[in-house]
Enzyme design. Structure first.
Site, PDB file in Angstrom:
ATOM      1  NE  ARG A 177      -4.183  -1.930   0.261  1.00 57.13           N
ATOM      2  CZ  ARG A 177      -4.035  -3.415   0.382  1.00 57.13           C
ATOM      3  NH1 ARG A 177      -2.983  -3.810  -0.389  1.00 57.13           N
ATOM      4  NH2 ARG A 177      -4.788  -3.885   0.543  1.00 57.13           N
ATOM      5  CB  CYS A 226      -8.579  -1.777   4.877  1.00 57.03           C
ATOM      6  SG  CYS A 226      -9.242  -3.384   4.824  1.00 57.03           S
ATOM      7  CD  GLU A 296      -5.690   0.634   2.190  1.00 52.58           C
ATOM      8  OE1 GLU A 296      -5.545   1.076   1.076  1.00 52.58           O
ATOM      9  OE2 GLU A 296      -6.958   0.393   2.428  1.00 52.58           O
TER      10      GLU A 296
HETATM   11  N1  EPU Z   1     -10.728 -10.204  10.934  1.00 52.86           N
HETATM   12  C1  EPU Z   1     -11.865 -10.465  11.581  1.00 52.86           C
HETATM   13  N2  EPU Z   1     -12.133  -9.876  12.292  1.00 52.86           N
HETATM   14  C2  EPU Z   1     -13.282  -9.250  11.666  1.00 52.86           C
HETATM   15  C3  EPU Z   1     -12.510  -8.850   9.891  1.00 52.86           C
HETATM   16  C4  EPU Z   1     -11.243  -9.623   9.576  1.00 52.86           C
HETATM   17  O1  EPU Z   1     -11.722 -11.590  12.574  1.00 52.86           O
HETATM   18  O2  EPU Z   1     -13.634  -8.190  11.477  1.00 52.86           O
HETATM   19  C5  EPU Z   1     -10.013 -11.767  11.111  1.00 52.86           C
HETATM   20  C6  EPU Z   1     -10.309 -12.660   9.509  1.00 52.86           C
HETATM   21  O3  EPU Z   1     -11.041 -13.620   9.498  1.00 52.86           O
HETATM   22  C7  EPU Z   1      -8.806 -13.037   8.513  1.00 52.86           C
HETATM   23  C8  EPU Z   1      -8.341 -11.712   9.429  1.00 52.86           C
HETATM   24  O4  EPU Z   1      -8.495 -11.211  10.281  1.00 52.86           O
HETATM   25  O5  EPU Z   1      -8.039 -14.292   9.736  1.00 52.86           O
HETATM   26  C9  EPU Z   1      -7.551 -10.975   7.761  1.00 52.86           C
HETATM   27  O6  EPU Z   1      -9.365 -10.289   7.490  1.00 52.86           O
HETATM   28  P1  EPU Z   1      -9.615 -10.922   5.471  1.00 52.86           P
HETATM   29  O7  EPU Z   1      -9.119 -11.517   5.060  1.00 52.86           O
HETATM   30  O8  EPU Z   1     -10.708  -9.894   5.088  1.00 52.86           O
HETATM   31  O9  EPU Z   1      -8.299  -9.333   5.461  1.00 52.86           O
HETATM   32  P2  EPU Z   1      -7.292  -8.035   5.715  1.00 52.86           P
HETATM   33  O10 EPU Z   1      -5.706  -8.482   6.223  1.00 52.86           O
HETATM   34  O11 EPU Z   1      -8.585  -7.323   6.826  1.00 52.86           O
HETATM   35  C10 EPU Z   1      -6.602  -7.236   3.722  1.00 52.86           C
HETATM   36  C11 EPU Z   1      -7.022  -5.945   2.911  1.00 52.86           C
HETATM   37  C12 EPU Z   1      -8.521  -5.938   2.399  1.00 52.86           C
HETATM   38  C13 EPU Z   1      -7.574  -6.845   1.557  1.00 52.86           C
HETATM   39  C14 EPU Z   1      -7.671  -8.008   2.018  1.00 52.86           C
HETATM   40  C15 EPU Z   1      -8.026  -9.450   0.862  1.00 52.86           C
HETATM   41  C16 EPU Z   1      -5.361  -4.394   3.978  1.00 52.86           C
HETATM   42  C17 EPU Z   1      -5.455  -3.173   5.437  1.00 52.86           C
HETATM   43  N3  EPU Z   1      -6.655  -4.343   3.495  1.00 52.86           N
HETATM   44  O12 EPU Z   1      -7.537  -7.264   4.831  1.00 52.86           O
HETATM   45  O13 EPU Z   1      -7.411  -5.006   1.254  1.00 52.86           O
HETATM   46  O14 EPU Z   1      -9.293  -6.292   0.363  1.00 52.86           O
HETATM   47  O15 EPU Z   1      -6.962  -8.359   2.843  1.00 52.86           O
HETATM   48  O16 EPU Z   1      -7.268  -9.572  -0.063  1.00 52.86           O
HETATM   49  O17 EPU Z   1      -4.370  -4.292   3.793  1.00 52.86           O
HETATM   50  C18 EPU Z   1      -8.585  -1.925   0.694  1.00 52.86           C
HETATM   51  O18 EPU Z   1      -6.994  -2.463   0.646  1.00 52.86           O
HETATM   52  O19 EPU Z   1      -8.926  -1.265   1.637  1.00 52.86           O
HETATM   53  C19 EPU Z   1      -8.475  -3.905   1.078  1.00 52.86           C
HETATM   54  C20 EPU Z   1      -9.889  -4.513   2.116  1.00 52.86           C
END
Ligand code: EPU
Length: 302
Positions: A177, A226, A296
Site C-alpha cells: 500500500r 479498509c 490506509e
Molecule cells: N478478521 C476478523 N474480524 C474482522 C475482520 C477480519 O477476525 O472483522 C480476521 C479474518 O477472519 C482473517 C484476518 O482477520 O483471519 C484477515 O482478514 P481479511 O482476510 O478480511 O483481510 P484483511 O487483512 O482484513 C486485507 C486488505 C483488504 C483486502 C483483503 C483481501 C488491508 C488493510 N486490507 O484485509 O484490502 O481486500 O486483505 O486480500 O491490507 C483495502 O485495501 O481497502 C482492503 C479492503
C-alpha cells in the site's frame, strides 16, 4: 474554493478543462462524505502543466481526485479546487501481453476487459472500486497480488519538476500500500504486462475472489475500504474485532459489523464523525495492543 478569476475561467476551454462549480465531494466519494468546491475536469494530459501554472499563479491550491474510493474528505466549503481526469475513448489498448491503460479507467472494467482478452494476473482486484490511477498510486492489492507487479511504464505529471514524465517500472518502488510517487504527482497512464491465461480460468479466479469479498466485506454500504493498514504480521480488522468494537459509532459513522476495518457511513455521517470514530478506535487499539495503526484511507481535511 471558487475559480472566480475571469482570466482563469476564460483560459480553461483552450486547455481542455471543464469547470463544474460548487461540486459536492460527497457525491464523488464512495464514503458519501465531503463538502463542496469547484471541480476541474481535464480532457488533455498535455495541458496539465499549463493548467497548474495558471492555478498556482492565481494562488489557487488544488488536489487530484481519482475514483474517490479510498478517500475521506472534510466537511463544508473546501479550501482547494479539485482536478479529475476524464477518461478518453478507448481507455484501454492491448498489444500482445501489454495493456496501455488511462489512469481514469475504471479498475474493475480494466480487469474484466483484459480477462476477456486472455490476460490475467489481476483477478484479486476484482471488486476493488476506483480507477487504475488510484490503484497504481497506492499499489492496491488483494488476495496475494498487487498491481505494482505488473507495471512496466507510467506516464505521470511530476509535481516537483512541474512537467509530464514517463517512468520505467524499475524506476518505481512498490511496497505494501505504498509507492515511491510523491503525494502530489498525478498518475496519467500505465503500461501493464500481464500473463496469458484462458478467459475461463481467469473467470474462475475472479469468482473465487468475489465470493471471498462478499462473505467478509460490507459491499453494499458506503465505505472507503479498509481504514487502517495492516501492521506487519497482524490484521487491523481482527484486532478491532477482538476489542468488541464492531458497530461502535459516532453519529452515522460506524464500524462495520461485517469487517471491523471497514468504517461505514450508515446515513448522514460527517467527516467530523468519521474522524472522531477513527481516532477513538486507533486509541483503543494502541491502549490494548501497543500498536499505532497507520491510515490506509487518504484524508483531505483542510
Ligand atoms: N478478521 C476478523 N474480524 C474482522 C475482520 C477480519 O477476525 O472483522 C480476521 C479474518 O477472519 C482473517 C484476518 O482477520 O483471519 C484477515 O482478514 P481479511 O482476510 O478480511 O483481510 P484483511 O487483512 O482484513 C486485507 C486488505 C483488504 C483486502 C483483503 C483481501 C488491508 C488493510 N486490507 O484485509 O484490502 O481486500 O486483505 O486480500 O491490507 C483495502 O485495501 O481497502 C482492503 C479492503
Amino acid at each position: 474554493m471558487r475559480v472566480e478569476n475571469p482570466k482563469i475561467v476564460a483560459a480553461l476551454p483552450e486547455l481542455g478543462v471543464q469547470l463544474k462549480p460548487d461540486t459536492s465531494l460527497a457525491e464523488l466519494t464512495s464514503l458519501g462524505i465531503g463538502g463542496a468546491t469547484d471541480l476541474l475536469r481535464i480532457t488533455k494530459h498535455d495541458a496539465i502543466p499549463d493548467l497548474l501554472n495558471l492555478l498556482d499563479a492565481q494562488g489557487l491550491p488544488h488536489k487530484f481526485l481519482g475514483g474517490g474510493s479510498n478517500l475521506l474528505v472534510g466537511d463544508g466549503e473546501l479550501p482547494w479546487v479539485v482536478l479529475q481526469l476524464v477518461s478518453p475513448e478507448p481507455d484501454i489498448v492491448l498489444e500482445g501481453h501489454f495493456a496501455q491503460v488511462d489512469a481514469a479507467a475504471d479498475l474493475g472494467r480494466t480487469v474484466t476487459f483484459c480477462a476477456k482478452n486472455d490476460l490475467g494476473g489481476m483477478e484479486g482486484l476484482i471488486g476493488v472500486p476506483g480507477t487504475v490511477g488510484g490503484a497504481l498510486r497506492m499499489n492496491a492489492g488483494a488476495y496475494g497480488m498487487q498491481i505494482g507487479s505488473y507495471v512496466r511504464q507510467v506516464k505521470l505529471y511530476r509535481a516537483a519538476a512541474r512537467k509530464l514524465e514517463t517512468l520505467e517500472g524499475d524506476q518505481i518502488s512498490f511496497e505494501y500500500r505504498h509507492t515511491s510517487f510523491a503525494p502530489d504527482d498525478m498518475m496519467l497512464a500505465v503500461k501493464l504486462e500481464l500473463p496469458s491465461k484462458p478467459y475461463r480460468e481467469i473467470l474462475k479466479g475472479i469468482r473465487i475472489c468475489n465470493e471471498k469479498r462478499r462473505a467478509s466485506q460490507p459491499l453494499g454500504q458506503k465505505s472507503a475500504g479498509c481504514i487502517f493498514k495492516n501492521p506487519p504480521g497482524a490484521s487491523a480488522g481482527r484486532m478491532i474485532d477482538e476489542l468488541g468494537l464492531k458497530s461502535l459509532s459516532v453519529g452515522d459513522a460506524r464500524v462495520s459489523d461485517r469487517h471491523a476495518n471497514f468504517f461505514v457511513n450508515a446515513g448522514k455521517a460527517s467527516a467530523k464523525d468519521m474522524l472522531a470514530l477513527i481516532a477513538d478506535v486507533r486509541e483503543r487499539v494502541q491502549e490494548s495492543f501497543g500498536v499505532i495503526l497507520e491510515y490506509e484511507v487518504v484524508v483531505w481535511n483542510g
